[in-house]
Scaffold this active site. Structure first.
Site, short mmCIF file in Angstrom:
data_model
loop_
_atom_site.label_atom_id
_atom_site.label_comp_id
_atom_site.label_asym_id
_atom_site.label_seq_id
_atom_site.Cartn_x
_atom_site.Cartn_y
_atom_site.Cartn_z
N HIS A 240 -7.39 -5.50 -0.77
CA HIS A 240 -6.15 -4.73 -0.67
C HIS A 240 -5.08 -5.53 0.08
O HIS A 240 -3.92 -5.55 -0.31
CB HIS A 240 -6.46 -3.41 0.04
CG HIS A 240 -5.38 -2.38 -0.04
ND1 HIS A 240 -4.69 -2.09 -1.20
CD2 HIS A 240 -4.87 -1.54 0.92
CE1 HIS A 240 -3.82 -1.12 -0.96
NE2 HIS A 240 -3.91 -0.78 0.31
N SER B 56 0.83 -1.20 0.00
CA SER B 56 0.00 0.00 0.00
C SER B 56 0.87 1.26 0.00
O SER B 56 1.67 1.46 -0.92
CB SER B 56 -0.95 -0.03 1.20
OG SER B 56 -1.89 1.00 1.13
N ASP C 27 0.11 -4.21 -4.05
CA ASP C 27 -1.07 -3.37 -4.23
C ASP C 27 -0.75 -1.93 -3.83
O ASP C 27 -1.29 -1.40 -2.85
CB ASP C 27 -2.27 -3.89 -3.45
CG ASP C 27 -3.59 -3.49 -4.12
OD1 ASP C 27 -3.62 -3.41 -5.36
OD2 ASP C 27 -4.58 -3.26 -3.41
#
Length: 588
Positions: free
Chosen positions: A271, A152, A180
């Site tokens: 996610h 992230s 991601d």
């Protein structure tokens, strides 16, 4: 200044922690010497420049082992996020001597709640990345042996670290893996200007001008991009929270047309799936692809570049099998042999396998010797066969599945070895036991018996009298469907109700039991009709009709010095002929 801690992973936990100490101009790390050594037994671990280095970096609202607010401090042995621990353990298992560093920047990833708390965290990624670059330089680690793996916002921390390291040293880091990479604030951003748009007015046919902020694409220098390392791999698993565009040298889009990733229930879980997936790849998991290729760690480490779309729904299973007939071991004696004859038995021999979800494979080889037994000594009813799968892929695990078999014995009244042959069947081909991978439950299902590796299968294993036959037991690994889970829930409720009924007075109990019995009968009939309808839909045949018998499915061999006669009855039963072996002496 964002407080950052660089934590060294030992055998199975953080064993040293280095807090950042920046100079006045925030350009150089004053000291990179570890402090707070926690476990003497892990003294061997540190940062050896001759070994590979893996740096794990968390994202928004996570922590890496130090901050007091989440309990990650010396009092609880510096516990980081669970996914970070799992990644570190997998890396240590794969490379015992590797340098493994967990970056804790919770101070910047969890700013005080407010309207801009995510924006603040996103802004902090640059400073944290630059501190990481200074730490790597100060530890004198070989850039050709460094991989940063950030999730992230941590993916962009990795990008800024790679760019700063190149600025400081003139060298590029070997690899960055963005898991991601965060999308918000890193796909588009406000320009500071406004533009006028028209929106519907209060009256029909009218419109009103509204000033809205202009947005522009975020330039590569302000996010993770291919110039941040020799190779940048980005794994995309979420459309909502992740970056939707290709931003690396090699961009891997996972199940991109699916709303949810395997085993996940929300877009937030999607996610986080990137972390679970990458850890499984490190452990050796392989995912077969429709084009015949696979997704595995070797592919991510290869020179492949560009964008690919991959499927991780179909899992590759590999390992070995073993089987035992209850307490009888892998050989089940089928009665007491008559005088002068050898014993009858069926034997399960183990096998190695590689298969995928819903693909038939050989569970093991069955050797069946049908001799003459003392009448009444044959097994009555079902007997167990417990098949154990010892998986090496997708992750090492062991699961035993319980099945029931039964034997149909003849009276040996005709003198025809085929007509007097016995028949082995399985009573229930779907095991109740399950195992879980990526949040999905799987079961083992028996398909049938075969002599050609499952190209053709039969539901029965025939062996002529006083003959020896071989067959493969074919099965497949199937995901448990939502309908199956729902049905199991109904069964559990019914069983609970049945147990409660036993405590009621007799007359009331009988009435309720009759009602349940009637319901179960109707449910069974409905289920059978429903399944029959499905069978006809997919095969065009009623479920009670089996495929045409192909004699080559079974190997029937005469024993030495015996004659196996092809009679009309044999021809009727085996229209394709009987496949013999080298031990056939006489066939007439």
């Amino acid at each position: 200044m964002v407080n950052v801690n660089f934590n060294i992973w030992g055998q199975d936990r953080i064993i040293k922690s280095t807090p950042s100490r920046l100079g006045a101009d925030a350009s150089a790390l004053i000291s990179a010497n570890p402090v707070g050594k926690l476990f003497e037994r892990d003294e061997q671990y540190g940062t050896n420049p001759n070994n590979n280095t893996y740096v794990i970096i968390h994202g928004f609202q996570n922590q890496g082992g130090n901050q007091f607010s989440t309990g990650g401090n010396g009092n609880n042995q510096f516990t980081p996020e669970e996914w970070m621990s799992e990644r570190a353990k997998a890396l240590r298992e794969r490379e015992p001597n590797a340098n493994i560093i967990l970056v804790d920047w919770e101070d910047g990833a969890k700013p005080p709640l407010g309207l801009n708390f995510y924006n603040e965290a996103a802004t902090n990624t640059r400073e944290v990345g630059e501190q990481l670059a200074q730490y790597l330089k100060a530890r004198n680690l070989d850039p050709n042996k460094i991989e940063l793996m950030g999730h992230s916002l941590g993916a962009h921390v990795s990008g800024f670290a790679g760019a700063k390291y190149k600025e400081l040293t003139g060298n590029e880091l070997n690899r960055i893996t963005g898991l991601d990479p965060a999308g918000p604030n890193f796909e588009t951003r406000k320009t500071g200007n406004f533009t006028t748009v028209l929106v519907p007015g209060p009256l029909p046919g009218t419109s009103l001008p509204v000033e809205v902020p202009e947005r522009e694409p975020v330039p590569p220098s302000d996010r993770l991009d291919p110039d941040d390392a020799k190779k940048v791999v980005a794994i995309h698993t979420s459309r909502n929270l992740g970056h939707d565009e290709a931003i690396g040298d090699f961009d891997v889009f996972i199940n991109w047309n699916n709303q949810l990733q395997p085993g996940q229930s929300t877009f937030v879980d999607n996610h986080g799936y990137a972390n679970e997936l990458y850890t499984n790849l490190i452990k050796g998991t392989v995912f077969p692809q429709p084009d015949g290729k696979v997704l595995d760690l070797d592919r991510l480490n290869s020179g492949e570049s560009g964008r690919i779309d991959v499927d991780t729904l179909r899992v590759l299973f590999a390992g070995s099998t073993s089987g035992i007939f209850g307490s009888d071991g892998n050989r089940k004696i089928l009665g007491t042999p008559s005088e002068g004859d050898e014993e009858s038995y069926v034997q399960f021999d183990e096998s190695e396998f590689t298969t995928a979800t819903d693909i038939s494979f050989n569970l093991g080889n069955l050797n069946y010797r049908n001799g003459i037994t003392v009448f009444g000594s044959e097994p009555e009813g079902d007997f167990p066969l417990n098949v154990t799968l010892s998986l090496t892929n997708p992750v090492p695990s062991t699961q035993t599945f319980n099945f029931s078999f039964n034997l149909t014995s003849t009276l040996n009244a005709t003198g025809d070895p085929v007509k007097d042959g016995d028949i082995l069947r399985f009573s229930d081909g779907i095991a109740k036991q399950k195992f879980n991978f990526q949040g999905t439950d799987y079961r083992l299902q028996l398909v049938g018996f075969s002599a050609d590796s499952g190209q053709t299968t039969l539901g029965r294993f025939n062996t002529p009298e006083q003959r020896f036959s071989e067959a493969q037991l074919i099965g497949k690994i199937k995901p448990v469907s939502i309908l199956e889970e729902a049905a199991e829930g109904v069964i559990v409720q019914i069983e609970g109700a049945t147990n409660a009924i036993k405590e009621l007075p007799g007359q009331i109990k009988d009435k309720i039991q009759n009602t349940i019995d009637d319901y179960n009968t109707r449910l069974a009939n409905y289920s059978k009709g429903f399944l029959d309808g499905l069978y006809i839909k997919f095969t065009g045949l009623p479920s009670g009709l089996s495929q045409q018998r192909i004699a080559q499915n079974l190997k029937a061999s005469a024993e030495p010095n015996s004659t196996f006669q092809i009679t009309e009855a044999v021809m009727d039963q085996y229209p394709g002929g009987i496949l013999g072996t080298e031990s056939n002496d006489n066939i007439t």
